[in-house]
Every structure is written in structure tokens, then in C-alpha cells.
Design a protein around this motif. Sequence first.
Motif, PDB file in Angstrom:
ATOM      1  N   SER A   2      -1.058  -1.728   4.999  1.00 34.35           N
ATOM      2  CA  SER A   2      -1.399  -3.122   5.251  1.00 34.35           C
ATOM      3  C   SER A   2      -2.813  -3.238   5.797  1.00 34.35           C
ATOM      4  CB  SER A   2      -0.410  -3.732   6.241  1.00 34.35           C
ATOM      5  OG  SER A   2      -0.473  -3.044   7.487  1.00 34.35           O
ATOM      6  N   GLY A  13      -1.242  -3.406  12.077  1.00 38.01           N
ATOM      7  CA  GLY A  13      -1.429  -3.037  10.682  1.00 38.01           C
ATOM      8  C   GLY A  13      -2.558  -2.039  10.497  1.00 38.01           C
ATOM      9  N   HIS A 186       6.921  -6.769   0.800  1.00 39.31           N
ATOM     10  CA  HIS A 186       6.107  -5.570   1.011  1.00 39.31           C
ATOM     11  C   HIS A 186       5.391  -5.158  -0.278  1.00 39.31           C
ATOM     12  CE1 HIS A 186       4.832  -1.748   2.672  1.00 39.31           C
ATOM     13  NE2 HIS A 186       5.483  -1.083   1.736  1.00 39.31           N
ATOM     14  N   ASP A 190      -0.421  -7.301   1.183  1.00 39.18           N
ATOM     15  CA  ASP A 190      -0.810  -6.262   2.142  1.00 39.18           C
ATOM     16  C   ASP A 190      -1.024  -6.839   3.536  1.00 39.18           C
ATOM     17  OD1 ASP A 190      -3.177  -7.660   1.794  1.00 39.18           O
ATOM     18  OD2 ASP A 190      -4.427  -5.878   1.552  1.00 39.18           O
ATOM     19  N   TYR A 191      -0.553  -8.067   3.753  1.00 40.91           N
ATOM     20  CA  TYR A 191      -0.628  -8.611   5.099  1.00 40.91           C
ATOM     21  C   TYR A 191       0.291  -7.823   6.035  1.00 40.91           C
ATOM     22  CZ  TYR A 191      -3.228 -12.797   3.726  1.00 40.91           C
ATOM     23  OH  TYR A 191      -4.208 -13.658   3.278  1.00 40.91           O
ATOM     24  N   PRO A 192      -0.124  -7.646   7.301  1.00 41.86           N
ATOM     25  CA  PRO A 192       0.773  -6.988   8.265  1.00 41.86           C
ATOM     26  C   PRO A 192       2.063  -7.780   8.414  1.00 41.86           C
ATOM     27  CG  PRO A 192      -1.438  -7.253   9.182  1.00 41.86           C
ATOM     28  CD  PRO A 192      -1.401  -8.037   7.923  1.00 41.86           C
TER      29      PRO A 192
END
Length: 357
Positions: A2, A13, A186, A190-192
Motif C-alpha cells: 500500500s 501503510g 485489497h 493501494d490505499y492503506p
Amino acid sequence: MSRQINCGGILIGGGAPVSIQSMTNTDTRNITATVEQIQKLVSAGCDIVRCAIPDMEAAEAFGEIKKKVGIPLVADIHFDYRLALEAIKNGADKVRINPGNIGSRDRVKAVVDAAKEREIPIRIGVNSGSLEKDILEQYGGVTAEGLAESALRNAVLVEEMGFSDLILSLKASDVRLNYAAHKIIHEKTDYPLHIGITEAGTLESGKAKSALGIGALLLDGIGDTVRVSLTGDPVNEVLFAIEILKALDLRSSSIRFVSCPTCGRCGVDLAKITSDVETALKPIEDKMKEKQIPSFTVAVMGCEVNGPGEAREADFGVACGKGKGLIFKDGNIIKTVPEEDIAKELILYIEEEKILV
């Protein structure tokens, strides 16, 4: 992996350690009570604390609370965008919003612009109990696909406003549903991800659901920050979150404690020995964090069947026999001690090796 965001100095992340969050359950307008609870959460090992902001008085109190604590504070906002603006002005390190209940696009943009100006992240929080009506109609109720779509839809809305310093969360109280939703998102962003099982229950019942739900995601490499949601004292959320991370070797400067369940072969009071050792290890862990000492394993085993093997594999261990114990360090026998001295001698070697160096 992430992308990484910064929440008041805590990185989330991008390979950063999984951080632990909790939320105060005091009335935020009661500054003294809220500060006291935050301090207890910090002492327990919490990394980030969230406070509810139900009205403007709470938003103003948030600013006073922020001045009195050192931990990153998150403002939890629903319905009224003006509360988010006030909390941001008063020093919030992050705001948690659900754009779907904030109101018009202009109101969401006002919050986004304020966060951008103060250079703080936004957590977009979606729960199974608050999905948009059109998504519920499309999927025929609450589904993993619907949860993921809601979170992504709201992320796109904010992205279109020129802001991408986001953390996403999509939580359900159903462990399987929660897991499936996170698997979907997921693979699509790719954001935390802020993970947990919402409304998990009491300390008794909620721990099992949280361990399964959070642990399964972390084992799959999903999740950058966690909150265990338990009814009652939030300090218990932090303590149990630490236990989950330790069990998965995801908590630095911690002690992995191994002990056998005992059987008819056990020739010592292992319950007392393990209790004494575990109690003595807690202040050692505190010192480890201060000195940034890496994690290690301690094993306390009750008999000669698996005991010697497990003790040898640990950094420090004891394999007990009838009324005595063999103390090991790095796989080597150090000495044999009587039952009454096992805990004391084992702790002494750990302190000398790890703390007093």
C-alpha cells in the motif's frame, strides 16, 4: 504494498509497522475525563486515538484535548461537515468521515479542502450498517461486493477533488463478510486499509471474532492499522490488539511467550510458574520499547516430552522435570534450578542479557 500516509507522525501503510488504534468512549465535551482516558490508552500501547465529535461543543473541546496529549488524534465525524471543519481547525491529525452521510458534494469538498490545507489525511469509513440505498438495492442487501464498491466510490469522489491522502475502512460485524470485502478491495486499490471487526461484542465474545477477523486479514498481508472494537473499557481493545500482533510477529520490541497446556506428566506447578514469568515480563517489554530492543521468544514447558525441544528453540526457556527446571539460553542449557526458583532465575537471565547490556 500500500501507499503510505502520515497521521501525526505515525506512518500508516507502505511497509510501516501495523499501528494500533482505539476510540474514547467518554463524552468528548468532558475534557478532563477524555484526556485521562487517552493517557490510559497511551500507557497501554495505543498509537492513534479517535474521538467522537457529535456537536460544536465537542469540536471545540477537541482542540483543548489536543493541547494536552501527545498522541495523534482523529476526529470522528458524521452528518455535519461543519464539525469536521472545526475539528481540523482545532488540530485534528486525521478526520474520519463517510462522504455518503456528510451531504452534498460541496460539503464534502469543503472538508477535503480543509484537510488539504492542513496536510492531514482523511479516513473514509464504510460500515455494513450504513451502506448507500442504491448499493443495497443493487446487491439485494449487505454484501462484500457492496461494501467494497461503497468505499471505492467514495474514494473516487475525493480523488476527483484533487486529494489522495486517504485511508479506507470497510467493516462488518460478520467475520466472513468482513474478510471477503477486504479481499476484494485489497486487489483494487493501494490505499492503506484500517481493519477490524465492527461491533464485535463484549470482552468475552468479541475477542474471538476480532482475533479471527483481524488475524485472517493480516496473515494475507491485508491491513495497515487496526482497531479491536469491544464493548467497555477501550484499554482492553489496545491490549488485545497487541496480543494479536504479537501472535503474528507483527509487534516490534515485544516478547513472544510460549507455554504448554500441561498434562499428567507435569511435575511442577506450571500454572504458577507461567503466571509469575508472564507478570515479570511486562515491565521488561516496556523497557524494550524504550531501548528499541528487538522481539524475542520465551518458552516455559512442563515436561520432558516437548519441553527440551521448545525451550531450545526459544531465545530463553525452561523445560521442567519433577520439582525442577532446566534453563536454556539460545539452545544451550545454562543451569538446573529447583521449582521455587525457576521464574526468578529465568527472569534474571533475560534482564541481564536484554535489558542491562
